[in-house]
Design a protein around this motif. Structure first.
Motif, PDB file in Angstrom:
ATOM      1  N   THR A  99       0.920  -1.202   0.009  1.00  0.00           N
ATOM      2  CA  THR A  99      -0.144  -0.041  -0.072  1.00  0.00           C
ATOM      3  C   THR A  99       0.767   1.134  -0.079  1.00  0.00           C
ATOM      4  O   THR A  99       0.252   2.326   0.121  1.00  0.00           O
ATOM      5  N   TYR A 100       2.250   1.179   0.100  1.00  0.00           N
ATOM      6  CA  TYR A 100       2.906   2.267   0.163  1.00  0.00           C
ATOM      7  C   TYR A 100       4.103   2.070  -1.052  1.00  0.00           C
ATOM      8  O   TYR A 100       4.972   1.488  -0.936  1.00  0.00           O
TER       9      TYR A 100
ATOM     10  N   ASN B  11       5.713   3.480  -5.093  1.00  0.00           N
ATOM     11  CA  ASN B  11       6.003   4.575  -5.900  1.00  0.00           C
ATOM     12  C   ASN B  11       5.779   3.685  -7.468  1.00  0.00           C
ATOM     13  O   ASN B  11       6.699   3.144  -7.908  1.00  0.00           O
TER      14      ASN B  11
ATOM     15  N   TYR C 196       4.384   5.488 -10.524  1.00  0.00           N
ATOM     16  CA  TYR C 196       3.579   6.765 -10.999  1.00  0.00           C
ATOM     17  C   TYR C 196       2.469   6.567 -12.258  1.00  0.00           C
ATOM     18  O   TYR C 196       1.662   7.362 -12.456  1.00  0.00           O
TER      19      TYR C 196
ATOM     20  N   THR D 171       0.720   9.498  -8.317  1.00  0.00           N
ATOM     21  CA  THR D 171       2.275   9.804  -7.699  1.00  0.00           C
ATOM     22  C   THR D 171       2.032   9.652  -6.032  1.00  0.00           C
ATOM     23  O   THR D 171       3.115   9.890  -5.750  1.00  0.00           O
TER      24      THR D 171
ATOM     25  N   LYS E 256       1.726   7.918  -2.632  1.00  0.00           N
ATOM     26  CA  LYS E 256       2.065   6.383  -2.357  1.00  0.00           C
ATOM     27  C   LYS E 256       0.794   5.572  -2.221  1.00  0.00           C
ATOM     28  O   LYS E 256       0.861   4.401  -2.360  1.00  0.00           O
TER      29      LYS E 256
ATOM     30  N   CYS F 178      14.546   3.311  -1.077  1.00  0.00           N
ATOM     31  CA  CYS F 178      14.032   4.251  -2.124  1.00  0.00           C
ATOM     32  C   CYS F 178      14.915   5.446  -2.073  1.00  0.00           C
ATOM     33  O   CYS F 178      15.481   5.864  -1.132  1.00  0.00           O
TER      34      CYS F 178
ATOM     35  N   GLU G 166      13.947   8.369  -1.996  1.00  0.00           N
ATOM     36  CA  GLU G 166      13.390   9.292  -1.000  1.00  0.00           C
ATOM     37  C   GLU G 166      13.919   9.210   0.267  1.00  0.00           C
ATOM     38  O   GLU G 166      13.524  10.141   0.998  1.00  0.00           O
TER      39      GLU G 166
ATOM     40  N   ILE H 120       3.642  13.447 -16.533  1.00  0.00           N
ATOM     41  CA  ILE H 120       4.584  13.638 -15.339  1.00  0.00           C
ATOM     42  C   ILE H 120       5.879  13.069 -15.611  1.00  0.00           C
ATOM     43  O   ILE H 120       6.900  13.914 -15.222  1.00  0.00           O
ATOM     44  N   LEU H 121       5.868  11.939 -16.212  1.00  0.00           N
ATOM     45  CA  LEU H 121       7.348  11.476 -16.822  1.00  0.00           C
ATOM     46  C   LEU H 121       7.042  11.172 -18.355  1.00  0.00           C
ATOM     47  O   LEU H 121       6.082  11.322 -18.950  1.00  0.00           O
TER      48      LEU H 121
ATOM     49  N   TRP I  28      14.213   8.638 -15.550  1.00  0.00           N
ATOM     50  CA  TRP I  28      14.536   9.726 -14.385  1.00  0.00           C
ATOM     51  C   TRP I  28      15.809  10.717 -14.823  1.00  0.00           C
ATOM     52  O   TRP I  28      15.810  11.862 -14.399  1.00  0.00           O
TER      53      TRP I  28
ATOM     54  N   ALA J  90      14.310  13.140 -16.806  1.00  0.00           N
ATOM     55  CA  ALA J  90      13.384  14.267 -16.027  1.00  0.00           C
ATOM     56  C   ALA J  90      14.289  15.086 -15.168  1.00  0.00           C
ATOM     57  O   ALA J  90      13.801  16.447 -15.034  1.00  0.00           O
TER      58      ALA J  90
END
Lengths: 202, 321
Positions: free
Chosen positions: B79-80, B82, B84, B88, B90, B139, B141, B188-189, B256, B259
């Motif tokens: 459920t969490y 990435n 996209y 976007t 989670k 990740c 992030e 977005i990407l 990426w 991006a």
């Protein structure tokens, strides 16, 4: 006809309760283990978002007052501003505590090195004098300077939007929407100033 | 309890399962979960939904990889995400991926190979015995998980394809279907998502094509039916729902890199000493460890330095990030 004093007090109480709902929701979700996979991030994002929402709502008051001629709306601007400060403090506290466990060296480095953290921190620091001078006593004491001081809310709002914008990895839809709302609110002020006919007071 | 391993949580602190379930029921009864769909419109009201389990994988071999690690709970892993292509935020992939069709599925193998071909899932699953690999996933992030993947070494597929002597890189191109992938409708990407490895990285025994997790087939939000897992690299290197694998001579521009080239490099090896331009990579938050837990230090190559360090001997990793 302006609303009665009782009605105004009722509105104020209602606003106070509404303003506490995001916090109560967080406490409730936390208690029932519904904060999701990354509870720290959830709390940081939630408190940050509600601080921003409160800030924008506080900026809605003046245009509404001018357009509809409801001076009594001003009674609620202070509470919205204080809710912004309240949620911003919770946001910062969750960052200091839950995210970094008061590891000051790490925190200072994070704030100084990363522009999105720095602008958020600056916005919070700038809102501190506003919160401290939000009472009647300081309003009377500062007189006209009070208004000048509280115009800090505009740079604060812009810094908060930047904070959000620079944090986002790729999809800027959300910060862009908030930026749009802020832009409308700021432009409304310019427009109303240029068209004093719309301002019932003048 | 095993001897010599103290419990890190006192039994009195653990919420009894019944109490926990009851609390969840109360929350649901109050209709708080009813606002979950709103989260797709407004993250201020974001809330994750539980994800259903998938059919079990009948046969796979257990391995020693990561058996000392504490697994991230299934609900968190599913459920969490990435992903996209499905939104976007989670919690969005688990909600938005439901319409996505993963059967039938095939992968086109193309480019600098002697045996270009289209592999369907049946054939892919028979390329090598399925293995469970418990890997850390970091990740970019700043959060991490420990996931028990089920899959095959990517090298099995590469051997089948027989790369030519020109092949230096392997590209992974993933599904991009606007009809069932809500995120693909927005720019977005640069869709479709493309990731790539150097051929020696792709051949490394740690690199796998995963088809399952927790002994079950992959949920759609985790990249069903087949995705790449490269445990010493940031998670975004692991393309999900792969439709094409292309061998090439030149280093491709990955999604990426296109991006934000200054933020995401080709290698994307986990490295606590090379910060992301906007945040530090020195530590990470382990998902599923609860609210009152500290970040943990990030390890070089995500803790797989011994196995993969030699792939980058002599390279400036700050430049080749």
């Amino acid at each position: 006809m302006p609303p009665s004093k009782t009605t105004l007090s009722c509105y104020k109480l209602l606003l106070f309760v509404l303003g506490l709902l995001p916090l109560l929701r967080l406490l409730w979700l936390g208690f029932s283990d519904e904060l999701g996979a990354n509870p720290v991030e959830f709390i940081e994002h939630s408190t940050g978002t509600w601080a921003l929402v409160s800030l924008l709502l506080s900026l809605v008051i003046t245009p509404l007052k001018l357009i509809f001629g409801w001076p009594w709306l001003l009674l609620y601007r202070r509470m919205l501003g204080l809710f912004m400060f309240f949620y911003a403090c919770l946001h910062f506290l969750s960052y200091l505590w839950l995210d970094h466990w008061f590891a000051w060296a790490e925190i200072i480095e994070d704030i100084s090195k990363h522009p999105y953290v720095l602008v958020g921190f600056t916005a919070l620091m700038l809102s501190l004098p506003l919160a401290l001078t939000s009472n009647q006593f300081m309003m009377r004491k500062l007189k006209r300077r009070w208004k000048t001081l509280h115009q800090l809310v505009y740079p604060i709002a812009i810094l908060v939007i930047l904070h959000y914008w620079w944090l986002v990895k790729q999809d800027i839809t959300q910060p862009a929407l908030y930026a749009l709302v802020l832009a409308i609110l700021l432009l409304a002020r310019v427009y109303l100033r240029l068209n004093p006919k719309l301002n019932p007071k003048s | 309890m095993l001897i010599g391993k103290p419990a890190d949580i006192a039994p009195s602190e653990i919420t009894p399962v019944e109490t926990f379930r009851r609390r969840r029921e109360i929350v649901k009864a109050l209709g708080l979960s009813a606002i979950a769909p709103l989260s797709t419109a407004w993250p201020a009201l974001a809330q994750a939904e539980d994800a259903p389990h998938q059919p079990p994988i009948k046969q796979f071999n257990k391995t020693d990889f990561g058996k000392e690690e504490k697994l991230t709970p299934y609900q968190d892993v599913t459920t969490y995400n990435n992903f996209y292509e499905f939104g976007t935020a989670k919690e969005q992939p688990a909600v938005n991926a439901k319409k996505f069709r993963t059967t039938p599925w095939s992968i086109s193998i193309e480019g600098e190979v002697h045996k270009a071909q289209t592999l369907d899932m049946d054939k892919l699953l028979k390329l090598a015995p399925l293995e469970e690999r418990i890997y850390r996933m970091r990740c970019v992030e700043g959060w991490s998980m420990v996931i028990p993947w089920v899959g095959i070494p990517l090298s099995a597929l590469i051997k089948l394809a027989q790369p030519t002597s020109n092949a230096k890189y392997v590209e992974f191109i993933t599904a991009a279907e606007p009809d069932s992938m809500i995120g693909v409708r927005a720019p977005i990407l640069d869709w479709p998502y493309l990731e790539a490895l150097r051929l020696d990285e792709a051949m490394h025994p740690l690199t796998i094509l995963a088809v399952g997790l927790y002994g079950e087939y992959l949920p759609k939000q985790n990249g069903a039916p087949v995705r790449l897992v490269v445990p010493w690299k940031y998670g975004f290197k692991g393309g999900k729902s792969i439709v094409r694998i292309r061998f090439s001579e030149r280093m491709p521009q990955t999604t990426w890199m296109r991006a934000a080239a200054n933020e995401y490099g080709f290698y994307a090896n986990v490295n606590p000493k090379v910060a992301h331009p906007r945040w530090s990579q020195a530590s990470e938050r382990r998902i599923g460890s609860g609210l009152f837990t500290r970040r943990i230090p990030t390890q070089m190559f995500n803790g797989y330095a011994e196995q993969v360090g030699q792939l980058y001997a002599g390279m400036d990793l700050a430049k080749n990030f």
